[in-house]
Motif scaffolding. Structure first.
Motif, PDB file in Angstrom:
ATOM      1  N   PRO A 261       2.889   4.435   0.124  1.00  0.00           N
ATOM      2  CA  PRO A 261       2.649   5.823   0.533  1.00  0.00           C
ATOM      3  C   PRO A 261       2.820   6.808  -0.622  1.00  0.00           C
TER       4      PRO A 261
ATOM      5  N   LYS B  67       5.674  10.228  12.116  1.00  0.00           N
ATOM      6  CA  LYS B  67       4.426   9.478  12.229  1.00  0.00           C
ATOM      7  C   LYS B  67       4.546   8.350  13.230  1.00  0.00           C
ATOM      8  N   LYS B  68       5.683   7.711  13.182  1.00  0.00           N
ATOM      9  CA  LYS B  68       5.866   6.547  14.039  1.00  0.00           C
ATOM     10  C   LYS B  68       6.117   6.953  15.477  1.00  0.00           C
TER      11      LYS B  68
ATOM     12  N   ALA C 156       8.232   9.512   8.147  1.00  0.00           N
ATOM     13  CA  ALA C 156       7.978   8.209   8.768  1.00  0.00           C
ATOM     14  C   ALA C 156       8.352   8.231  10.249  1.00  0.00           C
TER      15      ALA C 156
ATOM     16  N   ALA D 236       8.109  -2.964   5.402  1.00  0.00           N
ATOM     17  CA  ALA D 236       7.757  -1.652   4.866  1.00  0.00           C
ATOM     18  C   ALA D 236       6.698  -1.034   5.748  1.00  0.00           C
TER      19      ALA D 236
ATOM     20  N   GLN E 141     -10.899  -2.317   9.038  1.00  0.00           N
ATOM     21  CA  GLN E 141      -9.627  -1.620   8.973  1.00  0.00           C
ATOM     22  C   GLN E 141      -9.701  -0.384   9.852  1.00  0.00           C
TER      23      GLN E 141
ATOM     24  N   SER F 235      -2.404  -3.052   5.294  1.00  0.00           N
ATOM     25  CA  SER F 235      -3.179  -4.192   4.837  1.00  0.00           C
ATOM     26  C   SER F 235      -4.366  -3.804   3.969  1.00  0.00           C
ATOM     27  N   ALA F 236      -4.650  -2.529   3.884  1.00  0.00           N
ATOM     28  CA  ALA F 236      -5.844  -2.135   3.140  1.00  0.00           C
ATOM     29  C   ALA F 236      -5.777  -2.549   1.685  1.00  0.00           C
ATOM     30  N   GLY F 237      -4.586  -2.745   1.172  1.00  0.00           N
ATOM     31  CA  GLY F 237      -4.481  -3.052  -0.250  1.00  0.00           C
ATOM     32  C   GLY F 237      -4.374  -4.535  -0.545  1.00  0.00           C
ATOM     33  N   LYS F 238      -4.289  -5.360   0.474  1.00  0.00           N
ATOM     34  CA  LYS F 238      -4.120  -6.790   0.232  1.00  0.00           C
ATOM     35  C   LYS F 238      -5.260  -7.302  -0.636  1.00  0.00           C
TER      36      LYS F 238
ATOM     37  N   ALA G 217      -4.821   4.591  11.394  1.00  0.00           N
ATOM     38  CA  ALA G 217      -3.833   4.858  12.447  1.00  0.00           C
ATOM     39  C   ALA G 217      -3.597   6.346  12.643  1.00  0.00           C
ATOM     40  N   GLY G 218      -4.091   7.149  11.737  1.00  0.00           N
ATOM     41  CA  GLY G 218      -3.944   8.590  11.893  1.00  0.00           C
ATOM     42  C   GLY G 218      -2.939   9.167  10.923  1.00  0.00           C
TER      43      GLY G 218
ATOM     44  N   ARG H 138     -11.942  -3.881  -4.510  1.00  0.00           N
ATOM     45  CA  ARG H 138     -11.027  -4.967  -4.193  1.00  0.00           C
ATOM     46  C   ARG H 138     -11.704  -6.049  -3.371  1.00  0.00           C
ATOM     47  N   ARG H 139     -12.688  -5.646  -2.603  1.00  0.00           N
ATOM     48  CA  ARG H 139     -13.306  -6.595  -1.689  1.00  0.00           C
ATOM     49  C   ARG H 139     -14.654  -7.088  -2.146  1.00  0.00           C
TER      50      ARG H 139
ATOM     51  N   TYR I 152      -6.695  10.460   0.750  1.00  0.00           N
ATOM     52  CA  TYR I 152      -6.639   9.178   0.049  1.00  0.00           C
ATOM     53  C   TYR I 152      -6.620   8.017   1.040  1.00  0.00           C
ATOM     54  N   GLU I 153      -5.812   8.141   2.080  1.00  0.00           N
ATOM     55  CA  GLU I 153      -5.702   7.036   3.026  1.00  0.00           C
ATOM     56  C   GLU I 153      -6.962   6.864   3.867  1.00  0.00           C
TER      57      GLU I 153
ATOM     58  N   GLN J 298       0.891  -1.159   0.000  1.00  0.00           N
ATOM     59  CA  GLN J 298       0.000   0.000   0.000  1.00  0.00           C
ATOM     60  C   GLN J 298       0.925   1.203   0.000  1.00  0.00           C
TER      61      GLN J 298
ATOM     62  N   ALA K 234       6.823   2.379   7.904  1.00  0.00           N
ATOM     63  CA  ALA K 234       5.875   3.431   7.546  1.00  0.00           C
ATOM     64  C   ALA K 234       4.816   3.594   8.615  1.00  0.00           C
ATOM     65  N   PHE K 235       4.725   2.637   9.487  1.00  0.00           N
ATOM     66  CA  PHE K 235       3.813   2.644  10.616  1.00  0.00           C
ATOM     67  C   PHE K 235       2.367   2.941  10.245  1.00  0.00           C
ATOM     68  N   SER K 236       2.019   4.178  10.093  1.00  0.00           N
ATOM     69  CA  SER K 236       0.600   4.461   9.974  1.00  0.00           C
ATOM     70  C   SER K 236       0.120   4.400   8.537  1.00  0.00           C
ATOM     71  N   GLN K 237       0.964   3.969   7.647  1.00  0.00           N
ATOM     72  CA  GLN K 237       0.448   3.747   6.305  1.00  0.00           C
ATOM     73  C   GLN K 237      -0.446   2.524   6.397  1.00  0.00           C
ATOM     74  N   VAL K 238      -1.505   2.531   5.612  1.00  0.00           N
ATOM     75  CA  VAL K 238      -2.469   1.450   5.749  1.00  0.00           C
ATOM     76  C   VAL K 238      -1.964   0.208   5.029  1.00  0.00           C
TER      77      VAL K 238
ATOM     78  N   VAL L 182       2.017   6.357  -3.670  1.00  0.00           N
ATOM     79  CA  VAL L 182       0.815   6.315  -4.508  1.00  0.00           C
ATOM     80  C   VAL L 182      -0.308   7.105  -3.835  1.00  0.00           C
ATOM     81  N   SER L 183      -0.443   6.926  -2.521  1.00  0.00           N
ATOM     82  CA  SER L 183      -1.458   7.692  -1.788  1.00  0.00           C
ATOM     83  C   SER L 183      -1.225   9.183  -1.942  1.00  0.00           C
TER      84      SER L 183
ATOM     85  N   GLU M 273      -5.384  -7.051  -4.034  1.00  0.00           N
ATOM     86  CA  GLU M 273      -5.275  -6.599  -5.417  1.00  0.00           C
ATOM     87  C   GLU M 273      -3.917  -6.995  -5.959  1.00  0.00           C
TER      88      GLU M 273
END
Ligand code: FAD
Ligand code: SF4
Ligand code: SF4
Lengths: 172, 421
Positions: free
Chosen positions: A68, B384-385, B381, A156, B313, A166-169, B316-317, B21-22, B298-299, A66, A160-164, A70-71, A171
């Protein structure tokens, strides 16, 4: 460009840092392969050999699941193309939103051209030129479904921690 | 299952992608009150500046909608949401049913109540249509006043400068441009550059009145200080407000923006919200607020879409950040950027290069990069982390080679992986 052929190969570029001996062969190979995408500037390599103490670590795009970048891409030119995150440089405006969001620091802004460039996998080659150039075998193609890949994605996500992550799993 | 997304932009389309996707079968409809297909909203500045041609404005290729089987209705303004019967009303009277609804209507420009805002030649700058309207008006313009020196105001000013042919003056109420994101040093560098490139900047002043001529066409503005500036065009860019007017009777919970939980669900059943209209979690401030930037939109959209399709889902912010290569100067701001008593600030300046790092104890909570922004994402990163940094790591950040941080991190992982196997 050659999605069918590459989809068949399902190859990613994996890095085995322990094998890197800083010969630097991958760098000109990369520059040569992507030179055609530059309009003005000399080609910037999209792979870096980073030294940490005694150790070496080649850095290049991870194709985050997923991603970052691209987002963050305001034009949509950086997008997921099957297994890879690739870029349509005709549409990139160099806004650097992606540079600001890539947790691995592997997108290079080319200021004179207003383009933000990264390793797009050289999908038009059966073997990526950097991989072909790497004699010690630090760069290597792996099947996309190899477990190493999964680990890489998970890592990754960790960085990236707060990047989502699993949201893209799904595809793929 | 019928999914309706109000808003054909970053948040709405991310949600549509995540749903598809789902749920391969569900019906997905995306509504927009604009005439255009989805485009890169910030690109309107590149378009007005003559850098991006219209055919490169589209955010997704036409094939995207086909492949994802997304039905788009442009020019369709939603005027009412009826949550009890799960219906929507469009401006043309059409009634639409939904099972899951996404509200991603973004923001609309705020125009302050003052005299003359209805004069001809007064514009806002948030849509492609705005950019077209401005373009059309430009031939009769010699001087432009841009009200607001924030992101949107500077985008407009830079576009007009790039396009050439008009004099541009930015009027900013705060003591400096980009005052909410940049500190004094950073802002000074940018402002000097703006002036060098021929854009005038007036700070600590504001427009109190727009003055039309006998034909109702703008001919100048009056400032709070009493100064009068002649102009034939005014761009009002003092901010955007969440676009929630049509929700007034819906019973949806709105604070500043729409209140959402970490699944992006609102208080109404089956209704989600994301993007500039919603208050997502802010990691650094540890509260919910609007962070009006596109990566966040987007996120949040991805999370909303996933949950709309029955997945689970959690968001995380995000953090406030921006990258602004305007006026031929690269500027990045991430997280907190202004001095605060509880933060340690470290600055580095060399000519046109400026870096500032803000630490809260041993955590990096913000950074400004002016000039060289290479690998800035590594800092994003870390912020954020909210990672706890060792003294050595902190030193490394100040030294400026962010890629070496990544390399080190990866070597550590490799070691850990080896130890585990
Ligand atoms: C000039 C400019 C420059 C910018 N630069 C940057 C930048 O450099 N970096 C960055 O991160 N962000 C930037 N932004 C902000 C960024 O554009 C927004 O954060 C982003 O567009 C938010 O996406 P969204 O999906 O939430 O909403 P929006 O993009 O605002 O889209 C809202 C959608 O809702 C639709 N809509 C609204 N009301 C209705 C209704 N009643 N019925 C039907 N449809 C409706 C609209 O037609 C539109 O399709 C900039 C914005 C502007 C204007
Ligand atoms: S975020 Fe960075 S590493 Fe991940 S896909 Fe994008 S460029 Fe590659
Ligand atoms: S610099 Fe190019 S690839 Fe990066 S976000 Fe901007 S348009 Fe997309």
């Amino acid at each position: 460009m050659y999605p069918e052929r590459v989809a068949e190969y399902k190859r990613a570029i994996n890095v085995d840092a322990a094998k890197c001996n800083a010969c630097g062969e991958c760098i000109p190979a990369c520059q040569q392969a992507i030179a055609y995408e530059h309009r003005k500037a000399d080609p910037f390599p999209r792979i870096w050999i980073q030294r940490v103490g005694q150790k070496l670590q080649p850095l290049l795009c991870h194709n985050c699941e997923q991603a970052p970048c691209v987002s963050a891409c305001m034009t949509g030119c950086r997008h997921r193309d099957g297994d890879f995150v690739t870029t349509d440089y005709d549409r990139c405006v160099g806004c650097s939103m992606c540079v600001m969001c890539c947790p691995f620091g592997v997108i290079q802004l080319v200021e004179e051209e207003k383009l933000a460039m990264k390793c797009d996998g050289c999908l038009e080659h059966e073997t990526a030129p950097c991989v072909a150039a790497c004699k010690p075998g630090a760069l290597r193609h792996v099947g996309y479904l190899e477990s190493a890949q999964i680990t890489r994605w998970d890592k990754a996500g960790e960085f990236a921690f707060s990047q989502v992550v699993s949201a893209g799993k799904g595809e793929r | 299952m019928r999914y309706v997304m109000i808003g054909n932009s970053y948040a709405g389309l991310a949600a549509a992608e995540a749903v598809r996707r789902r749920d391969p079968k569900g019906e997905i409809m995306v509504l927009s009150d604009e005439r255009h297909e989805a485009y890169g909203r910030p690109l309107i500045s590149y378009y007005l500046g003559g850098e991006t041609p219209p055919e490169r404005m589209n955010y997704r290729p036409a094939a995207f909608y086909r492949n994802h089987r997304i039905q788009v209705r442009t020019d369709s303004r939603v005027v009412k949401v009826l949550p009890d019967s799960r219906h929507l009303q469009l401006a043309d009277g059409t009634d639409l049913a939904y099972d899951r609804l996404m509200i991603s209507t973004g923001g609309k420009p705020f125009v302050p109540p003052m005299k003359g805002t209805d004069a001809r030649g007064v514009f806002t700058f948030t849509t492609w249509q705005d950019a077209d309207d401005i373009k059309e008006w430009l031939p009769r313009v010699r001087d432009v006043i841009v009200i607001g020196g924030g992101l949107i105001g500077l985008s407009a000013a830079d576009a007009l400068r790039h396009r050439g042919g008009v004099g541009v003056t930015v009027v900013e109420m705060l003591p400096r441009v980009l005052g909410l994101a940049l500190d004094e040093d950073g802002s000074n560098l940018l402002q000097n550059r703006m002036v060098e490139l021929g854009t005038q900047v007036v700070t600590e002043d504001s427009v109190t009145e727009i003055v039309p001529d006998g034909d109702g066409v703008v001919q100048g503005v009056v400032l709070k200080s009493g100064r009068e500036l002649p102009c034939q065009m005014v761009v009002v860019a003092i901010g955007v407000r969440p676009n929630t007017g049509f929700l007034q009777e819906s019973g949806i919970q709105i604070n500043r923006g729409i209140v959402v939980d970490e699944r992006m669900a609102t208080n109404l059943p089956g209704v989600y919200a994301a993007g500039d209209v919603a208050e997502g979690y802010d990691v650094i401030n540890a509260d919910h607020r609007i962070i009006a930037i596109l990566p966040v939109a987007y996120e949040m959209g991805l999370i909303a879409g996933a949950n709309m399709a029955g997945d689970s889902q959690l968001y995380a912010g995000g953090i406030a950040m921006n990258s602004m290569p305007k006026f031929e100067m690269s500027v990045m701001t991430m997280g907190l950027t202004l001095d605060q008593p509880d933060l340690e600030a470290v600055r580095r300046r060399r000519g046109d290069q400026y870096q500032k790092f803000l630490f809260r104890g041993d955590q990096l909570v913000g950074a400004i990069l002016v000039g060289d922004t290479t690998a800035g994402g590594v800092l994003t990163a870390l912020i954020k982390k909210q990672e706890t940094l060792t003294a050595a790591l902190k030193e490394r950040i100040l030294y400026g080679n962010y890629r070496s941080l990544v390399a080190e991190r990866k070597l550590t992982w490799a070691k850990a992986a080896k130890a585990a196997s």
